[in-house]
Scaffold this motif. Sequence first.
Motif, PDB file in Angstrom:
ATOM      1  N   ASN A  73       0.820  -1.218   0.000  1.00  0.00           N
ATOM      2  CA  ASN A  73       0.000   0.000   0.000  1.00  0.00           C
ATOM      3  C   ASN A  73       0.858   1.274   0.000  1.00  0.00           C
ATOM      4  O   ASN A  73       0.638   2.199   0.766  1.00  0.00           O
ATOM      5  CB  ASN A  73      -0.928  -0.018   1.215  1.00  0.00           C
ATOM      6  N   ASP A  75      -1.078   3.356  -4.307  1.00  0.00           N
ATOM      7  CA  ASP A  75      -1.541   1.996  -3.992  1.00  0.00           C
ATOM      8  C   ASP A  75      -0.646   0.910  -4.581  1.00  0.00           C
ATOM      9  O   ASP A  75      -1.125  -0.007  -5.225  1.00  0.00           O
ATOM     10  CB  ASP A  75      -2.972   1.769  -4.523  1.00  0.00           C
ATOM     11  N   ASP A  94       1.338  -2.352  -4.489  1.00  0.00           N
ATOM     12  CA  ASP A  94       1.534  -3.603  -3.760  1.00  0.00           C
ATOM     13  C   ASP A  94       2.358  -4.520  -4.642  1.00  0.00           C
ATOM     14  O   ASP A  94       1.914  -4.921  -5.707  1.00  0.00           O
ATOM     15  CB  ASP A  94       0.194  -4.282  -3.446  1.00  0.00           C
ATOM     16  N   GLY A 138       2.705   3.697   3.759  1.00  0.00           N
ATOM     17  CA  GLY A 138       2.870   2.334   3.279  1.00  0.00           C
ATOM     18  C   GLY A 138       4.114   1.702   3.842  1.00  0.00           C
ATOM     19  O   GLY A 138       4.885   2.344   4.565  1.00  0.00           O
TER      20      GLY A 138
END
Lengths: 222, 359
Positions: free
Chosen positions: B15, B34, B36, B71
């Motif tokens: 994230n 975002d 990942d 993140g």
Amino acid sequence: MLSPQIIDLLIKALIDTLHMVAVSGAIGTLIGLPIGVALAVTGRGELLQNLVFNRIVGAVVNMTRSTPFIILVVAIIPFTRLIAGTSIGTSAAIVPLTVAAAPFIARIVENAIREVDRGLIEAAQAMGATPFQIVTKVLLPEAMPAIAMGLTLSAVSLIGYSAMVGAVGGGGLGDLGIRYGYQRFLPEVMLAVVVVLIVLVQIVQSTGDWIARRVNKRHLKV
Amino acid sequence: MTSPFADQKMITLTNLQKTFPSRGAGAPVTALADIDLTIERGEIFGVIGRSGAGKSTLLRTINLLESPSSGSVRVDDVEMTALSPKELREARHSIGMIFQHFNLLSSRTVFDNVALPLELAGVAKPVIRQTVEPLLDLVGLTDKRDRYPSELSGGQKQRVGIARALASKPKVLLSDEATSALDPETTTQILHLLADINRRLGLTIVLITHEIGVIKEICHKVAVMEAGRVIEQGPVFDIFAHPTHPTTRSFVDPVINRGIPDGLRARLSPTPQPGANPVLRITFTGEKATSPVISAISRQLNLDLNIWHGQIDEIQGAPFGTLVVEALGDDTAVEAAISLLNVNHLGVEVLGYALPANH
């Protein structure tokens, strides 16, 4: 032709000039180099950004740099007396010369370091280098050709400035030229002083260029 | 392609967000959104994207040259974002990095450049020598040890960069467009060197590039980035065989030539036309690339297939074929052919309908 007495004076003046330039250049570098490094690394977006420090030191450097040298010499007489114990003579003249040289050298070092490729700083950071290591292992060695050129420029400027310290009885070639060549109207002394100065500047410049070439490994092959 | 340590994760980005404050009045710029990603031990992981896609920022978050806005960045089970400056410098010793413009010190010889990370770590001189010399040998620059970077070619400079990155015996090598400044031949040599190092040292390599050829040549897995996001990721073979996102297609198409010649393309209509035959693109992957499925269809369904274009490529050592055919038969036979191809797990898509050639 020049009388033996005048030649003696010329030699003594040359030694005085060399003495003043060498000492003020050396102390000026000792002071100017760290200040230049500090200015370079504390600027916006730099390694150790510190804008308050950068602005204050930058302002002090600019103040010294914008004061005409002959005024600086007179203005800091109390300081000169404090440091040298006297305000007259060659030793005393070294103080204002140093005060003028240090900020000049600081700016030269600052510019030289800012010219170093940012990618090298990034590479060193990626290797886990501390800021101090980045300065000593990367920035200074890489900036060395530009610093060598800059120090040569400083030395030549100091030779010029040293001619003005006759105002405080500093001695040296400039003083000799003014007192004998101009005030006593001995044009051959004036000419001799100018020739010696030209040769001196040539030697300093050529030596500086040679050193700068030696430390520059950037253009070994096209 | 599976690595011997496929169950172990080397790098995990979770994230990940990165926004840069705007200069002046505008909105902040989102560089990463975002993200990942999981990169396994011993893997060569490629990130491809056009300039400004955020791949360079992504790479720099792995060694925290760029700190993420939020993140998690885990490298070898260490949460990088939680480290103190001192711990971070320590952690960076096990993450080597190479650069597009090499970033070698012009004032140091080849040997001293490679020795630099060891000097920085305070390694003793004799140990430095014992470490650097085999590395120079590995990258084939032993005879250049006392040369300066300005005396080297681009490929040689990058070899120095690679040796330097390996000097501190890293677990991960980050490659920032390492071949983008090199000519194609040198690029191939450097890529082979990286693949060789990956095999011999089991080193995990993360590379970013805008050249799909680099991905095709040495990567095991690939992530495609656009506008700060990963739009597609997976094993290189799968992404090449079945690119889903248009951007991925635009990267993949030129190298594996899934397209058809322009002259034939001009005859294609996107919708069925009277007298026009459907044109199919069939993709074969793995061992199916060599099975005689076309002649089987032709025989079973009594369907003539006029071959327009065909190609077999190799991606990561596995054959990958495409065939473009014009189906000369009635609609039911064509339908049957498509379902038969699907049953055989071959990729098939209708490209359009071929109008009769102009006479």
